[in-house]
Design an enzyme around this catalytic site. Structure first.
Site, PDB file in Angstrom:
ATOM      1  N   ASP A 172       0.799  -1.217   0.000  1.00 60.93           N
ATOM      2  CA  ASP A 172       0.000   0.000   0.000  1.00 60.93           C
ATOM      3  C   ASP A 172       0.839   1.277   0.000  1.00 60.93           C
ATOM      4  OD1 ASP A 172       0.978  -0.052   2.552  1.00 60.93           O
ATOM      5  OD2 ASP A 172      -0.956   0.026   3.540  1.00 60.93           O
ATOM      6  N   ASP A 229       3.218   2.348   1.759  1.00 64.33           N
ATOM      7  CA  ASP A 229       3.651   2.974   3.002  1.00 64.33           C
ATOM      8  C   ASP A 229       5.105   2.625   3.331  1.00 64.33           C
ATOM      9  OD1 ASP A 229       3.480   0.370   3.859  1.00 64.33           O
ATOM     10  OD2 ASP A 229       2.100   0.775   5.503  1.00 64.33           O
TER      11      ASP A 229
END
Length: 186
Positions: free
Chosen positions: A35, A37
């Site tokens: 994702d 991150d």
């Protein structure tokens, strides 16, 4: 010293290992998602964001009827940073201090003068929870901010016939980028 191997391919260096807080049987894992991150992988975010920017401009033209002149908006990865706020009413990007007071504001690529900021935001603290504002708090917001700045610049200088409010422009950009994530374009 602990050595680990990957399917008999040799020792994995400590920098390439993944550490977890419990036992995990990888054979039981059906899929792994990322994702952006940067917890499991370091991404080339500039390439990803540039691709998102280019695709979103094309989708704004094809799906929302924007004038093809918006293709003149150029990708500038330094134009937007996390923490900026979109003011959908005025079409500005805002930088706030710790007390939610506007310290800098930009419409398009022009920074507003102090008296312009005072006139637009004289009441002090902004109600950031309202629909009027959008906070850029993820890496995914950078292309949206760059497109928004570019389109506001075209609107301000009359280059494009953007017969939409700043809020409509931003909401269409947001919807376009969300759609591209959901339909597999990105």
């Amino acid at each position: 010293m602990f050595n680990s191997t990957v399917s008999g391919h040799g020792v994995v260096s400590p920098q390439r290992r993944i550490f977890i807080n419990r036992n995990l049987r990888m054979e039981s894992i059906g899929a792994i998602g990322f994702d952006m991150d940067h917890t499991l992988a370091v991404y080339n975010t500039e390439n990803f964001n540039h691709l998102c920017f280019d695709l979103a401009l094309e989708r704004l033209i094809s799906d929302h009827g924007y004038d093809p002149v918006i293709r003149t908006v150029r990708w500038d990865p330094d134009a937007v940073i996390r923490g900026l706020i979109v003011d959908k009413d005025h079409g500005n990007l805002l930088k706030l201090d710790a007390y939610n007071h506007v310290t800098r504001a930009r419409r398009g690529f022009r920074f507003l003068e102090k008296d312009e900021i005072r006139n637009a935001y004289s009441r002090g603290e902004l109600p950031l929870g309202s629909d009027r504002f959008r906070i850029f708090d993820t890496l995914f917001d950078m292309p949206e901010g760059c497109i928004f700045s570019g389109l506001m610049e075209l609107k301000e200088n009359g280059t494009a016939a953007l017969n939409r409010s700043p809020g409509q422009i931003y909401n269409e950009i947001r919807k376009t980028v969300d759609t591209m994530h959901a339909d597999g374009t990105l």
